[in-house]
Scaffold this active site. Sequence first.
Site, PDB file in Angstrom:
ATOM      1  N   HIS A   1      32.042 -55.011  95.325  1.00 39.76           N
ATOM      2  CA  HIS A   1      33.043 -53.939  95.419  1.00 39.76           C
ATOM      3  C   HIS A   1      32.585 -53.003  96.525  1.00 39.76           C
ATOM      4  O   HIS A   1      32.011 -51.953  96.271  1.00 39.76           O
ATOM      5  CB  HIS A   1      33.174 -53.194  94.087  1.00 39.76           C
ATOM      6  CG  HIS A   1      34.265 -53.727  93.227  1.00 39.76           C
ATOM      7  ND1 HIS A   1      35.599 -53.600  93.571  1.00 39.76           N
ATOM      8  CD2 HIS A   1      34.241 -54.401  92.062  1.00 39.76           C
ATOM      9  CE1 HIS A   1      36.346 -54.162  92.630  1.00 39.76           C
ATOM     10  NE2 HIS A   1      35.554 -54.677  91.713  1.00 39.76           N
TER      11      HIS A   1
ATOM     12  N   ASP B   1      36.757 -50.529  92.672  1.00 43.06           N
ATOM     13  CA  ASP B   1      36.273 -50.269  91.310  1.00 43.06           C
ATOM     14  C   ASP B   1      36.510 -48.805  90.937  1.00 43.06           C
ATOM     15  O   ASP B   1      36.933 -48.490  89.821  1.00 43.06           O
ATOM     16  CB  ASP B   1      34.781 -50.642  91.185  1.00 43.06           C
ATOM     17  CG  ASP B   1      33.914 -50.053  92.294  1.00 43.06           C
ATOM     18  OD1 ASP B   1      34.471 -49.565  93.306  1.00 43.06           O
ATOM     19  OD2 ASP B   1      32.681 -50.077  92.168  1.00 43.06           O
TER      20      ASP B   1
ATOM     21  N   TYR C   1      49.652 -57.248 106.864  1.00 40.23           N
ATOM     22  CA  TYR C   1      50.268 -56.062 106.277  1.00 40.23           C
ATOM     23  C   TYR C   1      51.004 -55.232 107.316  1.00 40.23           C
ATOM     24  O   TYR C   1      50.553 -55.104 108.444  1.00 40.23           O
ATOM     25  CB  TYR C   1      49.192 -55.174 105.620  1.00 40.23           C
ATOM     26  CG  TYR C   1      48.475 -55.828 104.464  1.00 40.23           C
ATOM     27  CD1 TYR C   1      49.004 -56.930 103.830  1.00 40.23           C
ATOM     28  CD2 TYR C   1      47.269 -55.334 104.004  1.00 40.23           C
ATOM     29  CE1 TYR C   1      48.351 -57.529 102.766  1.00 40.23           C
ATOM     30  CE2 TYR C   1      46.603 -55.919 102.936  1.00 40.23           C
ATOM     31  CZ  TYR C   1      47.148 -57.018 102.330  1.00 40.23           C
ATOM     32  OH  TYR C   1      46.502 -57.606 101.284  1.00 40.23           O
TER      33      TYR C   1
ATOM     34  N   GLU D   1      29.787 -40.771  92.570  1.00 40.07           N
ATOM     35  CA  GLU D   1      30.703 -40.984  91.437  1.00 40.07           C
ATOM     36  C   GLU D   1      31.324 -39.683  90.930  1.00 40.07           C
ATOM     37  O   GLU D   1      32.409 -39.701  90.352  1.00 40.07           O
ATOM     38  CB  GLU D   1      29.963 -41.707  90.304  1.00 40.07           C
ATOM     39  CG  GLU D   1      29.599 -43.141  90.670  1.00 40.07           C
ATOM     40  CD  GLU D   1      28.721 -43.814  89.616  1.00 40.07           C
ATOM     41  OE1 GLU D   1      27.803 -43.140  89.109  1.00 40.07           O
ATOM     42  OE2 GLU D   1      28.960 -44.990  89.310  1.00 40.07           O
TER      43      GLU D   1
END
Length: 407
Positions: A110, A115, A308, A386
């Site tokens: 990741h 995540d 994309y 985080e």
Amino acid sequence: MTVPSDLSRLLDEAKQLLPEAVKLRRRIHAQPELGLQTPLTTQAVSESLQGLDIQIARGPSTTGLIVSLAGRQAGARTGKTILLRGDMDALPMPEDTGLPFASEIENRMHACGHDAHTTMLVEAVHLLHRHRDEFAGTVKFMFQPGEEGYHGARFMIEDGLLDADPKPDAAFAMHILPNLRAGALAGRAGPAMASADRWMILVKGRGGHASAPHDAIDPVPVAFEIGLALQSMVTRRHNVFDPVVVTIARVSAGTTNNVIPEAVELEGTLRATSPGARQAGKEGIERVAKNIAAAHLCTAEVEIETGYPVTVNDPGFVDFARKVARELGGDNGYIEMPAPVMGAEDFSYVLQRFPGCIFVLGVMPKERDPSGHVAPVHSNRMILNEDAMATGIAMHAAIATRFLAVS
Ligand code: NI
């Protein structure tokens, strides 16, 4: 600027959700999944949402989920619908972070922060569920696999998951960025990210002895010439204010020192931030390759794989989201992006269908190496702060409550 109490309350509550968020993010981080099928990640999401008063829809093409949460604001008869999106997939690459919760699967990581995106969206469901008496209408949470080149968003649209009633009036997403101050949000109106098309050129000549090129038709210098001419094309044929990037990322030819090979393969990417520049770039690659090859008696086969589209942020929605970001984090909480990023996003498909925007969320890690270098997304050493997920959780919730508020 003072922060109104209701949004600062969302941020405080998001901070309280951090221990759960960190646990979930690390669980997903350790078991990265690729492509359109992310069963373990979907399982982790479903388990985390158990017991909530929500509806879950699935489609045949991916393991993605649309989670719907209805507001219960007293007295409100009808309401709007907003879609919030988090992508779920990882990258096929090794992880070298040394983290205790690093990937347990070889060559999967990741490294793009999906995540964290998934986790922030899960915790936003919890936060908004808690506050569902304060808004009317519906929040749709789009848990989407297959962002890394697999067109997951397009498949979920084709499965009819996004257009199902109630249809979204707007859509919002965030992408983490380790190079931006943790907790800061950034965005811009108009093109935010580029289109990305993969191209391949096969230059064919005639093989022969390396000592006698006149008896062969050597495709190698022709391929070099095409490579340089593509860069001349970018600077001479394209307006600098409507940028195009052509990168040759792979060159492949030959087997040994004394043989002229029959063919050379070139492969690379074309990036643009407008449909016009994108089209001109595609035509240009073909024109330059074929004509230079012809000038030297070679041929060039050109193949362009459409990727994309350009990710275009709706100016009106960006105004709205910018105000929300400033309310949430104060004047320092929002940074205007000076230019689009030339990376690409399949959230572009969602924004072709519904007005909305994608913002960037800063997650600069607390600890850095002495040079100050920050490993970017897609790096084998990418780490993130985080704690910044609290801002992401609160921002999702703030966008939804503000958009759906009936005054
Ligand atoms: Ni990403």
